[in-house]
Design a protein around this motif. Structure first.
Motif: not given
Length: 134
Positions: A27-28, A31-32, A34-35, A48, A51, A55
């Motif tokens: 997940i981390i 998220e990284s 995607l950022e 997405r 992710l 989750r």
């Protein structure tokens, strides 16, 4: 007195905790990613979706870890003082000296290993369908 944790339950807990940590790391990383790629022209819909899926799996693993703890708390060690009772899981007779567990709530008695394995998968008493997690 609570039932000693059967070896297979310890292995399952270890597997679930390891899976939980791996899912958190994934997940981390997602998220990284995607950022970092938020302003790029890449189609990030797949990431997405991944992710959200991870989750969901993390929630399931977290629930299973909690359920394992509840099952361990809801089975009590007992001594068989009379022969003749049948373990409804293995359909074998409970004998004096057998390691046995009583389900807290409905009081049905089974071989310790049999009911622990059953309850981890089904979360109910095999005799009366009492919800062990309640």
């Amino acid at each position: 007195m609570s039932v000693p944790i059967p070896p297979f339950a310890e292995e399952r807990r270890a597997d679930l905790v390891s899976l939980h940590a791996a899912l958190l790391n994934l997940i981390i990383m997602l998220e990284s990613l995607l950022e970092q790629q938020a302003n790029s022209s890449l189609n990030l819909d797949y990431f997405r979706w991944m992710l959200a899926d991870v989750r969901g799996k993390l929630w399931i693993v977290s629930w299973e870890i909690g359920a394992l703890g509840i099952v361990e708390e809801r089975l009590r060690e007992v001594s068989i003082v009379e022969d003749g009772n049948i373990c409804a899981v293995c359909i074998d007779e409970l004998k004096i000296g057998d390691e046995a567990s009583r389900v807290v709530g409905c009081s049905h008695v089974y071989h310790r290993e049999c009911i622990a394995r059953w309850a981890l998968e089904n979360h109910t008493c095999p005799m009366c369908m009492y919800d062990i997690l309640e």
